[in-house]
Design a protein around this motif. Structure first.
Motif, short mmCIF file in Angstrom:
data_model
loop_
_atom_site.label_atom_id
_atom_site.label_comp_id
_atom_site.label_asym_id
_atom_site.label_seq_id
_atom_site.Cartn_x
_atom_site.Cartn_y
_atom_site.Cartn_z
N GLY A 102 0.82 -1.15 0.03
CA GLY A 102 -0.07 -0.04 0.30
C GLY A 102 0.83 1.29 0.03
N THR A 103 2.26 1.10 -0.09
CA THR A 103 3.02 2.43 -0.02
C THR A 103 3.29 3.06 -1.46
OG1 THR A 103 5.00 1.16 -0.19
CG2 THR A 103 4.02 1.82 2.21
N TYR A 104 3.03 2.13 -2.64
CA TYR A 104 3.32 2.72 -4.01
C TYR A 104 2.41 2.44 -4.72
CZ TYR A 104 6.35 3.82 -8.06
OH TYR A 104 6.53 4.28 -9.21
N PRO A 105 1.93 2.77 -5.78
CA PRO A 105 2.11 4.32 -5.96
C PRO A 105 1.38 5.32 -5.43
CG PRO A 105 0.70 3.21 -7.94
CD PRO A 105 1.03 2.28 -6.46
N ARG A 106 1.79 6.44 -4.72
CA ARG A 106 1.16 7.35 -4.08
C ARG A 106 0.50 8.38 -4.88
NH1 ARG A 106 6.35 7.51 -3.41
NH2 ARG A 106 7.03 6.24 -1.71
N SER A 107 -0.61 8.88 -4.40
CA SER A 107 -1.57 10.03 -5.28
C SER A 107 -1.04 11.37 -4.84
CB SER A 107 -2.85 9.94 -4.64
OG SER A 107 -3.41 8.70 -4.84
N PRO A 108 -1.02 12.40 -5.86
CA PRO A 108 -1.49 12.03 -7.23
C PRO A 108 -0.46 11.44 -8.03
CG PRO A 108 -0.56 14.30 -7.01
CD PRO A 108 -0.75 13.52 -5.61
N VAL A 109 -0.77 10.67 -9.02
CA VAL A 109 0.16 9.80 -10.02
C VAL A 109 0.73 10.40 -10.91
CG1 VAL A 109 0.24 7.59 -11.54
CG2 VAL A 109 -1.46 7.81 -9.34
N SER A 110 1.94 10.62 -10.77
CA SER A 110 2.77 11.52 -11.91
C SER A 110 2.82 10.59 -13.11
CB SER A 110 4.28 11.64 -11.27
OG SER A 110 5.10 10.28 -11.28
N ARG A 111 3.56 11.15 -14.19
CA ARG A 111 3.70 10.45 -15.43
C ARG A 111 4.55 9.12 -15.14
NH1 ARG A 111 0.92 8.91 -19.46
NH2 ARG A 111 2.24 8.00 -20.99
N GLN A 112 5.73 9.27 -14.42
CA GLN A 112 6.48 8.14 -14.12
C GLN A 112 6.01 7.13 -13.39
OE1 GLN A 112 10.09 9.32 -12.16
NE2 GLN A 112 10.95 7.29 -12.66
N MET A 113 5.09 7.46 -12.51
CA MET A 113 4.53 6.36 -11.81
C MET A 113 3.50 5.56 -12.69
SD MET A 113 3.47 7.64 -8.03
CE MET A 113 4.82 8.71 -6.96
N LYS A 114 2.65 6.48 -13.65
CA LYS A 114 2.00 5.68 -14.61
C LYS A 114 2.58 4.93 -15.45
CE LYS A 114 -1.91 6.72 -17.86
NZ LYS A 114 -2.69 7.64 -18.27
N ASN A 115 3.62 5.15 -15.81
CA ASN A 115 4.74 4.29 -16.66
C ASN A 115 5.11 3.03 -16.00
OD1 ASN A 115 4.33 5.89 -19.03
ND2 ASN A 115 6.32 7.04 -18.53
N HIS A 116 5.36 3.30 -14.70
CA HIS A 116 5.42 2.14 -13.65
C HIS A 116 4.34 1.02 -13.80
CE1 HIS A 116 9.15 4.08 -11.56
NE2 HIS A 116 9.44 4.03 -12.76
N CYS A 117 3.23 1.77 -13.50
CA CYS A 117 1.87 0.84 -13.23
C CYS A 117 1.68 0.41 -14.50
CB CYS A 117 0.84 1.85 -13.06
SG CYS A 117 0.81 2.54 -11.35
N LEU A 118 1.73 0.92 -15.80
CA LEU A 118 1.57 0.09 -17.18
C LEU A 118 2.50 -1.02 -17.16
CD1 LEU A 118 0.99 3.31 -19.47
CD2 LEU A 118 -0.80 1.60 -18.86
N PHE A 119 3.80 -0.49 -16.83
CA PHE A 119 4.87 -1.91 -17.13
C PHE A 119 4.41 -2.93 -16.14
CE2 PHE A 119 8.59 -3.85 -15.70
CZ PHE A 119 9.14 -4.24 -16.69
N ALA A 120 3.89 -2.66 -14.97
CA ALA A 120 3.75 -3.70 -14.17
C ALA A 120 2.43 -4.54 -14.58
CB ALA A 120 3.31 -3.33 -12.54
N GLY A 121 1.63 -3.76 -15.05
CA GLY A 121 0.29 -4.43 -15.76
C GLY A 121 0.70 -5.44 -16.90
#
Length: 80
Positions: free
Chosen positions: A43-62
């Motif tokens: 529950g510690t990552y990603p934090r809100s608001p989601v930056s562009r870099q975090m969005k890329n990390h989320c897409l890669f993880a998906g």
């Protein structure tokens, strides 16, 4: 005749491209990646608001999660 059908074909292809990018990539893969990262990081990552870099990390993880899931399904079903 071909001149009349070309704009219709371009319109249909742009709709398909929009649905693929918007629905599959931005909604499904991002949502799965966001959930996986929240679960793995407790529950510690990603934090809100989601930056562009975090969005890329989320897409890669998906993408990685779906790839691993498909490989595991193939292995357990004997590649048939």
């Amino acid at each position: 005749m071909e001149e009349a059908l070309a704009p219709i074909g371009r319109f249909i292809m742009s709709l398909v491209r929009y649905f693929v990018v918007e629905l599959i990539v931005d909604r499904i893969l991002y949502g799965v990646g966001f959930s996986v990262l929240k679960l793995v990081s407790l529950g510690t990552y990603p934090r809100s608001p989601v930056s562009r870099q975090m969005k890329n990390h989320c897409l890669f993880a998906g993408v990685a999660t779906f790839t691993i899931a498909i490989v595991l399904i193939a292995v357990f079903n004997g590649f048939s």
